[in-house]
Write a protein that holds these residues in place. Structure first.
Motif, mmCIF file in Angstrom:
data_model
loop_
_atom_site.group_PDB
_atom_site.id
_atom_site.type_symbol
_atom_site.label_atom_id
_atom_site.label_comp_id
_atom_site.label_asym_id
_atom_site.label_seq_id
_atom_site.Cartn_x
_atom_site.Cartn_y
_atom_site.Cartn_z
ATOM 1 N N SER A 1 10.127 4.720 -6.876
ATOM 2 C CA SER A 1 10.775 3.424 -6.664
ATOM 3 C C SER A 1 11.465 3.396 -5.302
ATOM 4 O O SER A 1 11.476 2.377 -4.622
ATOM 5 C CB SER A 1 11.754 3.121 -7.794
ATOM 6 N N PHE A 2 12.019 4.534 -4.905
ATOM 7 C CA PHE A 2 12.607 4.607 -3.566
ATOM 8 C C PHE A 2 11.540 4.414 -2.492
ATOM 9 O O PHE A 2 11.764 3.754 -1.485
ATOM 10 C CB PHE A 2 13.262 5.972 -3.346
ATOM 11 N N MET A 3 10.379 4.998 -2.751
ATOM 12 C CA MET A 3 9.341 4.944 -1.733
ATOM 13 C C MET A 3 8.746 3.554 -1.595
ATOM 14 O O MET A 3 8.308 3.174 -0.516
ATOM 15 C CB MET A 3 8.234 5.940 -2.072
ATOM 16 N N VAL B 1 5.078 -6.674 -4.814
ATOM 17 C CA VAL B 1 5.182 -5.737 -5.936
ATOM 18 C C VAL B 1 3.871 -4.989 -6.118
ATOM 19 O O VAL B 1 3.846 -3.776 -6.331
ATOM 20 C CB VAL B 1 5.582 -6.484 -7.221
ATOM 21 N N VAL B 2 2.761 -5.733 -5.975
ATOM 22 C CA VAL B 2 1.459 -5.090 -6.145
ATOM 23 C C VAL B 2 1.220 -4.047 -5.066
ATOM 24 O O VAL B 2 0.801 -2.920 -5.350
ATOM 25 C CB VAL B 2 0.325 -6.130 -6.074
ATOM 26 N N ALA C 1 2.502 3.385 -5.030
ATOM 27 C CA ALA C 1 2.952 4.317 -6.058
ATOM 28 C C ALA C 1 1.755 4.983 -6.727
ATOM 29 O O ALA C 1 1.773 6.182 -6.994
ATOM 30 C CB ALA C 1 3.796 3.588 -7.089
ATOM 31 N N PHE C 2 0.713 4.206 -6.957
ATOM 32 C CA PHE C 2 -0.518 4.744 -7.542
ATOM 33 C C PHE C 2 -1.095 5.864 -6.699
ATOM 34 O O PHE C 2 -1.528 6.878 -7.193
ATOM 35 C CB PHE C 2 -1.558 3.633 -7.609
ATOM 36 N N GLY C 3 -1.111 5.624 -5.407
ATOM 37 C CA GLY C 3 -1.806 6.553 -4.531
ATOM 38 C C GLY C 3 -0.951 7.710 -4.054
ATOM 39 O O GLY C 3 -1.455 8.648 -3.467
ATOM 40 N N GLU C 4 0.346 7.635 -4.285
ATOM 41 C CA GLU C 4 1.225 8.676 -3.760
ATOM 42 C C GLU C 4 0.954 9.997 -4.479
ATOM 43 O O GLU C 4 0.847 10.043 -5.689
ATOM 44 C CB GLU C 4 2.688 8.256 -3.936
ATOM 45 N N ALA C 5 0.871 11.060 -3.696
ATOM 46 C CA ALA C 5 0.485 12.322 -4.312
ATOM 47 C C ALA C 5 1.566 13.393 -4.246
ATOM 48 O O ALA C 5 2.073 13.840 -5.273
ATOM 49 C CB ALA C 5 -0.795 12.825 -3.667
ATOM 50 N N LEU C 6 1.936 13.787 -3.041
ATOM 51 C CA LEU C 6 2.764 14.988 -2.892
ATOM 52 C C LEU C 6 4.118 14.864 -3.571
ATOM 53 O O LEU C 6 4.572 15.775 -4.252
ATOM 54 C CB LEU C 6 2.954 15.313 -1.405
ATOM 55 N N ALA C 7 4.793 13.723 -3.382
ATOM 56 C CA ALA C 7 6.146 13.585 -3.915
ATOM 57 C C ALA C 7 6.137 13.600 -5.438
ATOM 58 O O ALA C 7 6.963 14.272 -6.070
ATOM 59 C CB ALA C 7 6.785 12.303 -3.401
ATOM 60 N N VAL C 8 5.186 12.874 -6.028
ATOM 61 C CA VAL C 8 5.115 12.810 -7.487
ATOM 62 C C VAL C 8 4.788 14.178 -8.055
ATOM 63 O O VAL C 8 5.396 14.638 -9.024
ATOM 64 C CB VAL C 8 4.030 11.810 -7.921
ATOM 65 N N GLN C 9 3.832 14.821 -7.423
ATOM 66 C CA GLN C 9 3.372 16.115 -7.893
ATOM 67 C C GLN C 9 4.536 17.103 -8.024
ATOM 68 O O GLN C 9 4.562 17.932 -8.918
ATOM 69 C CB GLN C 9 2.311 16.605 -6.899
ATOM 70 N N MET C 10 5.510 16.999 -7.120
ATOM 71 C CA MET C 10 6.602 17.966 -7.133
ATOM 72 C C MET C 10 7.584 17.750 -8.273
ATOM 73 O O MET C 10 8.291 18.670 -8.660
ATOM 74 C CB MET C 10 7.366 17.884 -5.817
ATOM 75 N N VAL C 11 7.701 16.515 -8.781
ATOM 76 C CA VAL C 11 8.760 16.267 -9.757
ATOM 77 C C VAL C 11 8.248 15.912 -11.153
ATOM 78 O O VAL C 11 9.038 15.789 -12.079
ATOM 79 C CB VAL C 11 9.708 15.132 -9.283
ATOM 80 N N ALA D 1 8.089 2.508 -11.851
ATOM 81 C CA ALA D 1 8.627 2.466 -10.486
ATOM 82 C C ALA D 1 8.750 1.020 -10.015
ATOM 83 O O ALA D 1 9.764 0.631 -9.421
ATOM 84 C CB ALA D 1 7.734 3.253 -9.537
ATOM 85 N N ALA D 2 7.733 0.204 -10.317
ATOM 86 C CA ALA D 2 7.788 -1.205 -9.911
ATOM 87 C C ALA D 2 8.888 -1.934 -10.665
ATOM 88 O O ALA D 2 9.600 -2.767 -10.097
ATOM 89 C CB ALA D 2 6.440 -1.866 -10.159
ATOM 90 N N VAL D 3 9.051 -1.598 -11.945
ATOM 91 C CA VAL D 3 10.106 -2.234 -12.737
ATOM 92 C C VAL D 3 11.478 -1.926 -12.141
ATOM 93 O O VAL D 3 12.366 -2.770 -12.103
ATOM 94 C CB VAL D 3 10.012 -1.755 -14.211
ATOM 95 N N ILE D 4 11.643 -0.707 -11.650
ATOM 96 C CA ILE D 4 12.935 -0.363 -11.029
ATOM 97 C C ILE D 4 13.072 -1.029 -9.666
ATOM 98 O O ILE D 4 14.098 -1.610 -9.334
ATOM 99 C CB ILE D 4 13.076 1.169 -10.866
ATOM 100 N N ALA D 5 11.983 -0.953 -8.856
ATOM 101 C CA ALA D 5 12.115 -1.354 -7.455
ATOM 102 C C ALA D 5 12.043 -2.862 -7.248
ATOM 103 O O ALA D 5 12.688 -3.383 -6.333
ATOM 104 C CB ALA D 5 11.049 -0.651 -6.617
ATOM 105 N N ALA D 6 11.256 -3.561 -8.092
ATOM 106 C CA ALA D 6 11.051 -4.988 -7.835
ATOM 107 C C ALA D 6 12.349 -5.804 -7.858
ATOM 108 O O ALA D 6 12.624 -6.545 -6.903
ATOM 109 C CB ALA D 6 10.038 -5.551 -8.817
#
Lengths: 295, 311, 321
Positions: free
Chosen positions: B175-177, B228-229, B235-245, B102-107
């Motif tokens: 990456s969007f988030m 970036v960090v 991104a590390f801590g995100e739960a609900l969105a990742v869990q769905m996909v 995600a960081a590679v895409i978003a940075a």
């Protein structure tokens, strides 16, 4: 390849990428709004939700989201400002300050679900606050605080040294210098930062599932006494926010128009964020004018 | 001095006429006490969370007799099996790979947007790009999850082999988030750059790209990295969105398009279903503890990088 | 101008200190765990409009998200009833585990659960289940569902076991077209998965590589609808024409089959209390199993009334007529 050509190519690439970002985001927002807008009506915004029948609204949830945001900001802003000022002005460089900064960074990345469960066990149960707006606001403070501290610290550091030193040289106390010279200069940056932080309050669901709760008791919108259990203003009542509602109807919703309600609620959420962003931006500019006396 | 801080402040005014030195001291004191109190609250909160997570998370090792190395290196996660197995490596792998990707895409996207807003077209950038990106920050993760479910997953399913779920889908949504976080911090860093630096470079005959590439980016690199960090930690801590996909199968996937799990996704899925104090529940808290420890490690690494860049 | 700023800062200070104070106060309170409940019960005491006989108080029911819509709906109806105007019912989700934890610790009055407490409290915690009193309020049945692209419309127990343990990976092996099977399972802690494994498979399913796991019925349904060759399982209330329902051993998942005991994939929805419920909680639980609710809301939401069942089941899964 000459430096000029490289410059042109690089500029074109950067503009193209920025264009793509705008297009992607516009597409995303457009998608959400396009799906949701047809379902938004006065009735939808004001009536309560339905479990299995079609035609449920999001009135109480909308109110709860706003109220929770206000509550959270009331707790977060003074604490965040204070801590941020401490970090930038009072803290002496050293191991202690470093470790404080470190844990602030770590805290801001802590998963919301864990904070939610921490909230459930400590705020809801041990403190005895129950599933309530206040518990939710405290849990959200955990997220917002590190952001606010960071924002304040950076904004204060962004104040030109000369200004600060001039004020101190004039014999103003340090605190006076901070509040009447530095804060006004840093204010626009702080306000912008607060908007970003507030965005998270609007969208947070995982932590609120376990703290602010998933139900909305009977609300009597004619009763504005904050102490009555049925008053919308009572901070110690359980409250389901818009984001939690979206999650709930999408995951276990039984109403035949659940998808439409979710789409409509998402659109409302985006519109609210939009209004809030522009409002805060305007307010930031207003503060800037007022504090720095620039026309 | 014996009086509480709040009262002192309200009395500052009348006293000004008589003594000049005292209100200064008072003011200073009020400021110091207030800000210190805020820091104390912050530290207490953090300490409480760390203590709580640690006390729950360590129970796996103490009460349930799972070994730390077994948890960290085990490949099989089956806490409800006949013989419960707690191998969390698939989740650790999933968390690392999704947030890195995600960081590679978003940075690059975020940095380009920041350069555009500060160096190329500030007017247009401030009016169009910035509001759009700030708005993006306000989109709730739940909505991202459903957008991911209804757009990203079907898209990946139709273009790549597999079911569309997996690390790729998770990273794209993430990456969007994290784009707003990275962009905002990068923009702040770039616009705080002293004007003279850039103008000097232009005066020496450097083109805009040379200035950006050789001067602006290297000077602001620590700040860009911080962005970036911070993005990655979100991104590390995100739960609900990742869990769905992401699919949530407890295995290390063979490709980017195969069902995988992250630490947060497994915590989200199982935490509510298990009773407090059971072995399964304790194991989940251990995962949260790993998450915390990993974040610490992560922040340390970046600190190290920053320091090297400053030299 | 300065005055305004001064006031703002002073205000922040006061609130900040107040916040600090309340936090500290809370910290000192840690030992006082038992009072939570009493606080709850007396919360709405001032609202008692009726005579002496009228009950008043507040109930917190938390737990299973699958049961939440029903309890939520019934609680609204309950509170509208003039007889119970003094009672406030709060319904919270959080999952069966959370519900049982909370009711066991006395933090909630009712713990909603999809499965027997005996199945959640195991090993060292087994005693905790004995303190809880079970109130079965409805029956929920589940059916295997497949994506519409799948031509199979009946699966035997053996076939389901083969699919969910990864022995069969293509629909042609169970009489369908040549299409890869994608399993949409639930997480291993899910009550729904336990029910499905126990009564449909008779064995544990495997977390196969490449399978999808989702906890929420809505998300499971979305994946089954969108993914070609997908198979999952849903409670009957979630079934509609976006997914295809599969018969189990030739038996259709219909109310009459479930009631008669010929279709085995069903489970009770439980509302646990710690010990015997107090008067207020009892009033709500009685209301829950009254005909007024059982024949209306329970059916409306796709559950089956408990009283209709011609067979009964205990925690170990033994069936009695």
């Amino acid at each position: 390849m000459s430096a000029k050509t490289a410059d042109r190519i690089a500029t074109a690439v950067i503009i193209a990428i920025s264009g793509i970002i705008v297009l992607l985001l516009a597409g995303l927002l457009g998608y959400i709004l396009f799906r949701g807008l047809p379902h938004i009506s006065f009735h939808f915004l004001t009536s309560g939700p339905q479990t299995i029948k079609a035609g449920g609204g999001i009135g109480p949830q909308l109110f709860n989201s706003l109220f929770l945001l206000v509550l959270t900001l009331i707790i977060t802003i003074p604490l965040g400002l204070g801590a941020g000022i401490y970090m930038s002005e009072y803290a002496k460089p050293g191991k202690l300050t470093d470790s404080i900064r470190l844990i602030v960074e770590v805290l801001s990345s802590f998963p919301s679900i864990v904070v939610g469960l921490f909230g459930l066990l400590v705020i809801v149960n041990v403190f005895g606050l129950g599933f309530s707006l206040f518990s939710g606001a405290l849990a959200l403070t955990v997220f917002n605080l590190p952001l606010m501290v960071r924002i304040t610290e950076q904004a204060m550091k962004g104040v030109p040294r000369e200004q600060k030193e001039a004020s101190l040289a004039l014999g103003l106390s340090r605190w006076k210098t901070i509040t009447s010279v530095m804060l006004p200069i840093a204010m626009p940056a702080i306000v912008t930062g607060t908007i970003l932080a507030a965005g998270r309050v609007f969208g947070e669901a995982a932590a609120l599932l376990f703290t602010a709760g998933m139900s909305s008791p009977r609300l009597d919108f004619t009763n504005w006494n904050p102490l009555s259990p049925f008053s919308p203003l009572n901070p110690f009542r359980p409250a389901e926010t818009l984001a939690v509602h979206i999650w709930k109807i999408n995951s276990e919703g039984l109403a035949p128009d659940a998808t439409q309600i979710a789409a409509g609620a998402s659109a409302v959420l985006i519109i609210m964020v939009l209004i809030f962003n522009f409002g805060a931006r305007w307010f930031g500019r207003y503060l800037h004018r007022k504090f720095t006396a620039t026309k | 001095m014996e009086q509480p801080a709040v009262n002192d402040q309200s009395r500052v005014k009348p006293k000004t006429e008589r003594t000049m030195a005292k209100p200064h001291v008072m003011e200073e004191w009020v400021g110091r006490v207030f800000t210190t109190l805020c820091i104390v609250v912050l530290v207490v909160t953090i300490a409480a969370i760390v203590y709580f997570v640690a006390s729950r998370g360590l129970a796996t090792f103490i009460t349930n007799g799972v070994s730390l190395s077994g948890l960290l290196s085990g490949l099989k996660w089956d806490p409800e099996g006949e013989i419960p197995l707690y191998g969390a490596l698939p989740f650790i792998f999933g968390s690392f790979s999704t947030s890195l990707l995600a960081a590679v895409i978003a940075a690059p996207l975020g940095c380009c947007a920041a350069v555009f807003m500060t160096q190329i077209m500030p007017g247009l950038g401030k009016r169009v790009l910035q509001p759009v990106i700030e708005l993006l920050a306000g989109i709730p993760s739940v909505v991202f999850g459903f957008v991911g479910l209804s757009i990203v997953v079907p898209f990946l399913r139709s273009v790549f082999p597999g079911q569309g779920i997996g690390i790729a889908a998770g990273s794209i949504v993430l990456s969007f988030m994290i784009l707003p976080t990275i962009t905002t911090i990068a923009t702040d860093a770039l616009s705080n750059l002293p004007r003279g630096l850039k103008e000097g470079s232009f005066a020496l005959g450097a083109t805009r790209w040379q200035t950006i590439y050789r001067l602006v980016i290297p000077t602001t690199l620590p700040a860009l990295l911080t962005g970036v960090v911070l993005g990655m930690s979100r991104a590390f801590g995100e739960a609900l969105a990742v869990q769905m996909v992401i699919g949530n199968a407890p295995h290390i996937p063979h490709s980017l398009f195969e069902s995988a799990s992250t630490l947060t996704s497994v915590i989200t899925l199982d935490m509510g279903n298990t009773v407090m104090g059971s072995a399964h529940n304790n194991a989940l808290w251990s995962l949260a503890l790993i998450l915390l420890a990993m974040t610490f490690v992560f922040v340390f690494v970046v600190r190290f990088l920053e320091r090297r860049n400053n030299r | 101008m300065k005055k305004a700023l001064f006031i703002v800062v002073a205000l922040m200070l006061t609130i900040g200190l107040a916040a600090c104070g309340s936090n500290n106060g809370g910290n000192g309170n840690t030992t006082n765990n038992g009072t939570t409940n009493t606080g709850n019960a007396t919360n709405a005491g001032g609202n008692n409009a009726g005579g002496d006989a009228a009950l008043s108080g507040s109930i917190l029911a938390s737990g299973s998200t699958a049961l939440q819509p029903l309890v939520d709906q019934v609680s609204k109806k309950f509170m509208e009833d003039s007889k119970y105007s003094g009672i406030t019912v709060q319904v919270q989700g959080g999952g069966s585990g959370t519900g049982l934890t909370q009711v066991e610790a006395g933090q909630a009055n009712i713990g909603n659960s999809d499965i027997f407490a005996e199945e959640k409290f195991v090993d060292a915690d087994a005693d905790k289940a004995k303190e809880l009193v079970d109130h079965q309020v409805a029956v929920v049945a589940m059916a295997a569902v497949v994506n519409k692209s799948v031509t199979v419309d009946n699966l035997t127990k053996a076939q389901l076991v083969d699919i969910f343990t990864g022995k069969v990976t293509n629909w042609k092996e169970v009489g369908g077209e040549d299409e890869k099977i994608t399993i949409i399972n639930r997480p291993s802690s899910s009550g729904t998965r336990k029910t499905f494994e126990k009564y449909a498979l008779g064995t544990a399913s495997q977390d196969i590589a490449g399978s999808i796991q989702e906890d929420a019925s809505g998300t499971v349904k979305k994946y089954v609808t969108d993914t070609p060759g997908a198979i999952g399982y849903l409670a009957l209330s979630y079934l509609d024409d976006t997914v295809k329902t599969v018969k189990y051993e030739g038996v259709e998942p219909k109310e009459e089959n479930i009631v008669a005991g010929t279709y085995p994939i069903w489970a009770y929805e439980h509302m646990y209390t710690k010990g015997e419920p107090d008067a207020v909680t009892k009033a709500f639980l009685d209301y829950m199993v009254s005909d007024e609710v059982q024949n209306a809301d329970v059916v409306e939401l796709g559950y089956i009334p408990v009283g209709k069942m011609q067979v009964k089941r205990d925690a170990a899964g033994n069936i009695t007529k």
